[in-house]
Scaffold this motif. Structure first.
Motif, PDB file in Angstrom:
ATOM      1  N   LYS A  23       0.725  -1.069  -0.133  1.00 15.92           N
ATOM      2  CA  LYS A  23      -0.081  -0.131  -0.107  1.00 15.92           C
ATOM      3  C   LYS A  23       0.740   1.167   0.021  1.00 15.92           C
ATOM      4  CE  LYS A  23      -4.233  -1.869   0.969  1.00 15.92           C
ATOM      5  NZ  LYS A  23      -5.364  -1.759   0.059  1.00 15.92           N
ATOM      6  N   VAL A  24       2.099   1.364   0.364  1.00 14.92           N
ATOM      7  CA  VAL A  24       2.956   2.351   0.293  1.00 14.92           C
ATOM      8  C   VAL A  24       3.105   2.982  -0.805  1.00 14.92           C
ATOM      9  CG1 VAL A  24       5.305   3.188   0.950  1.00 14.92           C
ATOM     10  CG2 VAL A  24       4.332   1.427   2.295  1.00 14.92           C
ATOM     11  N   PHE A  25       3.247   2.679  -1.943  1.00 13.45           N
ATOM     12  CA  PHE A  25       3.374   3.282  -3.072  1.00 13.45           C
ATOM     13  C   PHE A  25       2.050   4.209  -3.580  1.00 13.45           C
ATOM     14  CE2 PHE A  25       0.829   0.052  -5.026  1.00 13.45           C
ATOM     15  CZ  PHE A  25       0.157   0.335  -6.393  1.00 13.45           C
ATOM     16  N   LEU A  26       0.776   3.400  -3.080  1.00 14.10           N
ATOM     17  CA  LEU A  26      -0.460   4.012  -3.422  1.00 14.10           C
ATOM     18  C   LEU A  26      -0.483   5.301  -2.415  1.00 14.10           C
ATOM     19  CD1 LEU A  26      -2.883   0.908  -3.136  1.00 14.10           C
ATOM     20  CD2 LEU A  26      -2.435   2.555  -5.152  1.00 14.10           C
ATOM     21  N   PHE A  27      -0.200   5.227  -1.304  1.00 14.36           N
ATOM     22  CA  PHE A  27       0.109   6.471  -0.419  1.00 14.36           C
ATOM     23  C   PHE A  27       0.830   7.707  -1.070  1.00 14.36           C
ATOM     24  CE2 PHE A  27       2.364   8.962   2.642  1.00 14.36           C
ATOM     25  CZ  PHE A  27       1.224   9.858   3.107  1.00 14.36           C
ATOM     26  N   GLN A  28       1.937   7.131  -1.505  1.00  8.87           N
ATOM     27  CA  GLN A  28       3.042   8.191  -2.079  1.00  8.87           C
ATOM     28  C   GLN A  28       2.451   8.949  -3.289  1.00  8.87           C
ATOM     29  OE1 GLN A  28       7.154   7.242  -2.511  1.00  8.87           O
ATOM     30  NE2 GLN A  28       7.126   7.668  -4.592  1.00  8.87           N
ATOM     31  N   LYS A  29       1.704   8.025  -4.214  1.00  8.78           N
ATOM     32  CA  LYS A  29       1.198   8.711  -5.437  1.00  8.78           C
ATOM     33  C   LYS A  29       0.042   9.829  -4.975  1.00  8.78           C
ATOM     34  CE  LYS A  29       2.388   5.276  -8.719  1.00  8.78           C
ATOM     35  NZ  LYS A  29       3.117   6.065  -9.615  1.00  8.78           N
ATOM     36  N   ASP A  30      -0.727   9.272  -4.217  1.00  9.93           N
ATOM     37  CA  ASP A  30      -1.680  10.250  -3.920  1.00  9.93           C
ATOM     38  C   ASP A  30      -1.627  11.314  -3.209  1.00  9.93           C
ATOM     39  OD1 ASP A  30      -4.750  10.658  -3.850  1.00  9.93           O
ATOM     40  OD2 ASP A  30      -4.950   9.714  -1.662  1.00  9.93           O
ATOM     41  N   ALA A  31      -0.608  11.209  -1.845  1.00 10.22           N
ATOM     42  CA  ALA A  31      -0.171  12.276  -1.158  1.00 10.22           C
ATOM     43  C   ALA A  31       0.788  13.467  -2.150  1.00 10.22           C
ATOM     44  CB  ALA A  31       0.859  11.809  -0.097  1.00 10.22           C
ATOM     45  N   LEU A  32       1.462  12.795  -3.166  1.00  6.16           N
ATOM     46  CA  LEU A  32       2.116  13.664  -3.875  1.00  6.16           C
ATOM     47  C   LEU A  32       1.112  14.674  -4.915  1.00  6.16           C
ATOM     48  CD1 LEU A  32       5.618  11.827  -4.610  1.00  6.16           C
ATOM     49  CD2 LEU A  32       5.180  13.717  -3.110  1.00  6.16           C
ATOM     50  N   TYR A  33       0.383  13.947  -5.324  1.00  6.42           N
ATOM     51  CA  TYR A  33      -0.695  14.470  -6.353  1.00  6.42           C
ATOM     52  C   TYR A  33      -1.465  15.519  -5.789  1.00  6.42           C
ATOM     53  CZ  TYR A  33      -4.859  15.093  -9.149  1.00  6.42           C
ATOM     54  OH  TYR A  33      -5.807  15.650  -9.979  1.00  6.42           O
ATOM     55  N   LYS A  34      -1.826  15.288  -4.315  1.00  9.35           N
ATOM     56  CA  LYS A  34      -2.553  16.454  -3.642  1.00  9.35           C
ATOM     57  C   LYS A  34      -1.729  17.680  -3.351  1.00  9.35           C
ATOM     58  CE  LYS A  34      -6.063  13.298  -1.583  1.00  9.35           C
ATOM     59  NZ  LYS A  34      -6.285  12.441  -0.670  1.00  9.35           N
ATOM     60  N   CYS A  35      -0.343  17.252  -2.930  1.00  3.05           N
ATOM     61  CA  CYS A  35       0.629  18.370  -2.800  1.00  3.05           C
ATOM     62  C   CYS A  35       0.694  19.271  -3.978  1.00  3.05           C
ATOM     63  CB  CYS A  35       1.851  17.863  -2.233  1.00  3.05           C
ATOM     64  SG  CYS A  35       1.877  17.151  -0.587  1.00  3.05           S
ATOM     65  N   ASN A  36       1.127  18.619  -4.964  1.00  4.11           N
ATOM     66  CA  ASN A  36       1.229  19.255  -6.372  1.00  4.11           C
ATOM     67  C   ASN A  36      -0.045  20.161  -6.819  1.00  4.11           C
ATOM     68  OD1 ASN A  36       2.908  16.343  -8.089  1.00  4.11           O
ATOM     69  ND2 ASN A  36       3.605  17.686  -6.674  1.00  4.11           N
ATOM     70  N   MET A  37      -0.894  19.591  -6.391  1.00  5.50           N
ATOM     71  CA  MET A  37      -2.109  20.293  -6.987  1.00  5.50           C
ATOM     72  C   MET A  37      -2.504  21.393  -6.078  1.00  5.50           C
ATOM     73  SD  MET A  37      -3.091  19.116  -9.774  1.00  5.50           S
ATOM     74  CE  MET A  37      -1.882  18.384 -10.163  1.00  5.50           C
ATOM     75  N   ALA A  38      -1.834  21.560  -4.616  1.00  6.67           N
ATOM     76  CA  ALA A  38      -2.298  22.643  -3.703  1.00  6.67           C
ATOM     77  C   ALA A  38      -1.322  23.374  -3.647  1.00  6.67           C
ATOM     78  CB  ALA A  38      -2.171  22.230  -2.347  1.00  6.67           C
ATOM     79  N   GLY A  39      -0.012  23.063  -4.828  1.00  3.15           N
ATOM     80  CA  GLY A  39       1.104  23.914  -4.888  1.00  3.15           C
ATOM     81  C   GLY A  39       2.059  24.142  -3.562  1.00  3.15           C
ATOM     82  N   LYS A  40       1.856  23.013  -2.794  1.00  2.00           N
ATOM     83  CA  LYS A  40       2.745  22.951  -1.685  1.00  2.00           C
ATOM     84  C   LYS A  40       3.830  21.882  -1.904  1.00  2.00           C
ATOM     85  CE  LYS A  40      -0.609  24.643   1.242  1.00  2.00           C
ATOM     86  NZ  LYS A  40      -1.279  24.715   2.670  1.00  2.00           N
ATOM     87  N   PRO A  41       5.084  22.134  -1.335  1.00  2.00           N
ATOM     88  CA  PRO A  41       6.582  21.247  -1.644  1.00  2.00           C
ATOM     89  C   PRO A  41       6.199  20.147  -1.082  1.00  2.00           C
ATOM     90  CG  PRO A  41       6.811  23.650  -0.825  1.00  2.00           C
ATOM     91  CD  PRO A  41       5.516  23.456  -0.700  1.00  2.00           C
ATOM     92  N   ALA A  42       6.523  18.934  -1.395  1.00  2.00           N
ATOM     93  CA  ALA A  42       6.429  17.489  -1.075  1.00  2.00           C
ATOM     94  C   ALA A  42       7.862  16.950  -0.856  1.00  2.00           C
ATOM     95  CB  ALA A  42       5.545  16.951  -2.034  1.00  2.00           C
ATOM     96  N   VAL A  43       8.189  16.349  -0.135  1.00  2.00           N
ATOM     97  CA  VAL A  43       9.483  15.747   0.267  1.00  2.00           C
ATOM     98  C   VAL A  43       9.474  14.119   0.661  1.00  2.00           C
ATOM     99  CG1 VAL A  43      11.652  15.899   1.514  1.00  2.00           C
ATOM    100  CG2 VAL A  43      10.130  18.156   1.244  1.00  2.00           C
ATOM    101  N   VAL A  44       9.939  13.505  -0.173  1.00  2.00           N
ATOM    102  CA  VAL A  44      10.156  12.087   0.014  1.00  2.00           C
ATOM    103  C   VAL A  44      11.293  11.488   0.680  1.00  2.00           C
ATOM    104  CG1 VAL A  44      10.095  10.049  -1.041  1.00  2.00           C
ATOM    105  CG2 VAL A  44       8.491  11.569  -2.036  1.00  2.00           C
ATOM    106  N   THR A  45      11.458  10.581   1.902  1.00  2.00           N
ATOM    107  CA  THR A  45      12.481  10.303   2.414  1.00  2.00           C
ATOM    108  C   THR A  45      12.751   8.732   2.069  1.00  2.00           C
ATOM    109  OG1 THR A  45      11.251   9.367   4.358  1.00  2.00           O
ATOM    110  CG2 THR A  45      11.754  11.804   4.160  1.00  2.00           C
ATOM    111  N   ARG A  46      13.878   8.099   2.692  1.00  2.00           N
ATOM    112  CA  ARG A  46      14.024   6.782   2.629  1.00  2.00           C
ATOM    113  C   ARG A  46      14.149   6.240   0.939  1.00  2.00           C
ATOM    114  NH1 ARG A  46      13.748   3.903   7.093  1.00  2.00           N
ATOM    115  NH2 ARG A  46      15.037   2.465   5.917  1.00  2.00           N
ATOM    116  N   VAL A  47      15.186   6.675   0.661  1.00  2.00           N
ATOM    117  CA  VAL A  47      15.039   6.135  -1.075  1.00  2.00           C
ATOM    118  C   VAL A  47      16.649   5.297  -1.383  1.00  2.00           C
ATOM    119  CG1 VAL A  47      13.620   8.044  -2.117  1.00  2.00           C
ATOM    120  CG2 VAL A  47      16.007   8.392  -1.731  1.00  2.00           C
TER     121      VAL A  47
END
Length: 500
Positions: A264-288
């Motif tokens: 389920k982790v990748f689904l959360f990543q895609k959905d959260a990043l999409y929402k941040c992008n549309m809101a125009g707010k920076p999104a940072v991803v960890t643990r790569v």
């Protein structure tokens, strides 16, 4: 979840895959946050990190005292001066972190299928069958069958240094657990995480409050951006409300990976990043790139993971242990930058742009309309760069929201302010804060008084910005440049074609 097509341009030619990566004046549009610590706090190493592409330095207050971090900050300032590279600063507060306390610091071996007791009595010594924890409410929060995780997995990704426990009995304030895998815990503190259970602790600890009071005294709190770190099921449940209030979002995938099943982790990543992008707010991803803590190269899966974070819309990649105590902090930043740059080349900007415009509530605000028009114009005329004049940084951030394929040089014009006692310049703060936004590269102009905003001074500042672009190689002869600026009450988007 919103429908989220793969943001990938078609087709990718095999020839382009076989071409060597071309270096640029900036390693990538996607920003890199490096955590400074044991292996990365000397002026030399920090300078190497800045030259390799680190644009934000993170200070992790879950370990080390303020004097330690202050010295690291002084070293960062020295490195910034010597490299002439702007760098933002991120302070990561402790928050409600549950920890196992090992005062002796001797390694503790835990054996699968044996019992271990978690006790709130921190005076007791940590052993293979007794672990003191820094929270007296654990026995009230858990029940038989619950999953508890202890170790440094959040920092290393190694199963041999972390342990999964299953609660077998609650006895008063003590919690007896069955050990599910053999592991050796090393060091003075290990993180404790209870899967999918709400732990009743304040989000801001006393230590965090001290940091907030300190910022208040400096008078900068109203300018400090506050990013929300999403790291448990509660954060996922309230994501939309958190996004509304926060200035940006950090997806703490190490923690989320414990509360969510792996699939389920990748689904959360895609959905959260999409929402941040549309809101125009920076999104940072960890643990790569966990494996780069000890190795010079990432695994194939990690390299793909970095690229997918970029294609999903991440503004920045945050490196933790990889730079904090990893053996190759500079190489890690350089490698991640190269992967980001390759992913950006195939990012489907056209699809992204249409989606971003569609998501803006109508009627579109004046500033949003100018920002989207500037990006559309830059793409149509194949501009090499967008130059945006701004004092607060908001206009430049809005342009970056539409993810143009070319860099946005944000010319921050400092304003002279007075409180009757002294004059101060604003601007450096706003310039540094844009260093977390994908595709945004700030340039601090000469300070001037608001009354001096004439076309002549605008033209002279534009010349400085163009010269900077030429010197760094991002602008060449006969290139087109899109300029976005305010003239009086009107906002202007113009296209310049450069001569020799």
């Amino acid at each position: 979840m919103q429908s989220n097509h793969l943001l990938l341009e078609e087709p990718i030619r095999m020839a382009s895959i076989l071409e060597p990566s071309k270096p640029n004046f900036f390693p990538a549009m996607t920003k890199i946050v490096g955590t400074l610590g044991q292996q990365s706090r000397s002026v030399d190493i920090i300078s190497g990190c800045l030259n390799a592409g680190m644009s934000v330095a993170r200070f992790d207050f879950s370990w080390g005292d303020t004097e330690y971090h202050q010295q690291t900050l002084e070293n960062l300032r020295t490195a910034i001066k010597s490299t002439q590279k702007l760098c933002g600063v991120m302070l990561d507060t402790v928050g409600p972190e549950l920890q196992v306390v090992n005062k002796s610091e001797r390694p503790i071996s835990l054996e699968a299928e044996t019992l271990v007791v978690l006790t709130p009595d921190q005076e007791k010594e940590a052993t293979s069958n007794l672990l003191p924890v820094n929270f007296s409410g654990l026995s009230k929060a858990v029940k038989k069958g619950d999953t508890i995780f202890i170790g440094q997995y959040l920092f290393t990704g190694s199963e041999t240094t972390s342990v999964w426990l299953e609660v077998s009995e609650v006895d008063g304030e003590d919690v007896a657990c069955l050990i599910k895998n053999s592991a050796t815990l090393a060091g003075p503190l290990y993180t404790l995480h209870v899967s999918q259970i709400r732990i009743d602790l304040p989000t801001l600890t006393d230590k965090d409050m001290e940091a907030r009071e300190f910022l208040s005294k400096l008078g900068n709190l109203n300018q400090t951006l506050i990013f929300a770190k999403i790291e448990n099921i509660e954060g996922l449940t309230h994501f939309n409300e958190i996004l509304r209030e926060a200035d940006g979002i950090i997806l703490s995938r190490g923690n989320i990976g414990i509360d969510l099943p792996p699939e389920k982790v990748f689904l959360f990543q895609k959905d959260a990043l999409y929402k941040c992008n549309m809101a125009g707010k920076p999104a940072v991803v960890t643990r790569v790139v966990d494996s780069m803590t000890d190795n010079l190269r990432p695994t194939r899966a990690e390299a793909t993971d970095v690229a997918n974070a970029v294609l999903d819309g991440s503004d920045a990649i945050l490196l933790g242990a990889e730079t904090l105590r990893g053996l190759y902090p500079v190489d890690t930043i350089s490698t991640v930058g190269k992967i980001c740059a390759e992913a950006e080349k195939v990012f489907n900007q056209d699809l992204y742009f249409k989606r971003a415009v569609k998501n803006v509530a109508e009627p579109m605000s004046h500033l949003e309309s100018i920002a989207s028009s500037a990006v559309r114009a830059a793409i149509k005329v194949k501009a090499s760069v967008i130059i945006c004049f701004t004092s607060s940084g908001r206009a430049a951030r809005l342009i970056a929201k539409y993810r143009p394929t070319m860099p946005v040089i944000s010319v921050v014009i400092p304003r002279l302010k007075t409180n009757q006692l002294k004059w101060t310049f604003t601007g450096a703060f706003e310039a540094r804060q844009s260093l977390i936004v994908r595709g945004l590269f700030p340039l601090l102009a000469d300070p001037r008084h608001p009354a001096e905003s004439t076309s002549a001074t605008n033209e002279s500042i534009l010349k400085v910005a163009l010269d900077h672009g030429k010197a760094t190689g991002v602008i060449k002869s006969h290139d087109r440049v899109v300029v976005c600026q305010k003239v009086g009450d009107a906002s202007l988007v113009k296209i310049i074609e450069l001569e020799d």
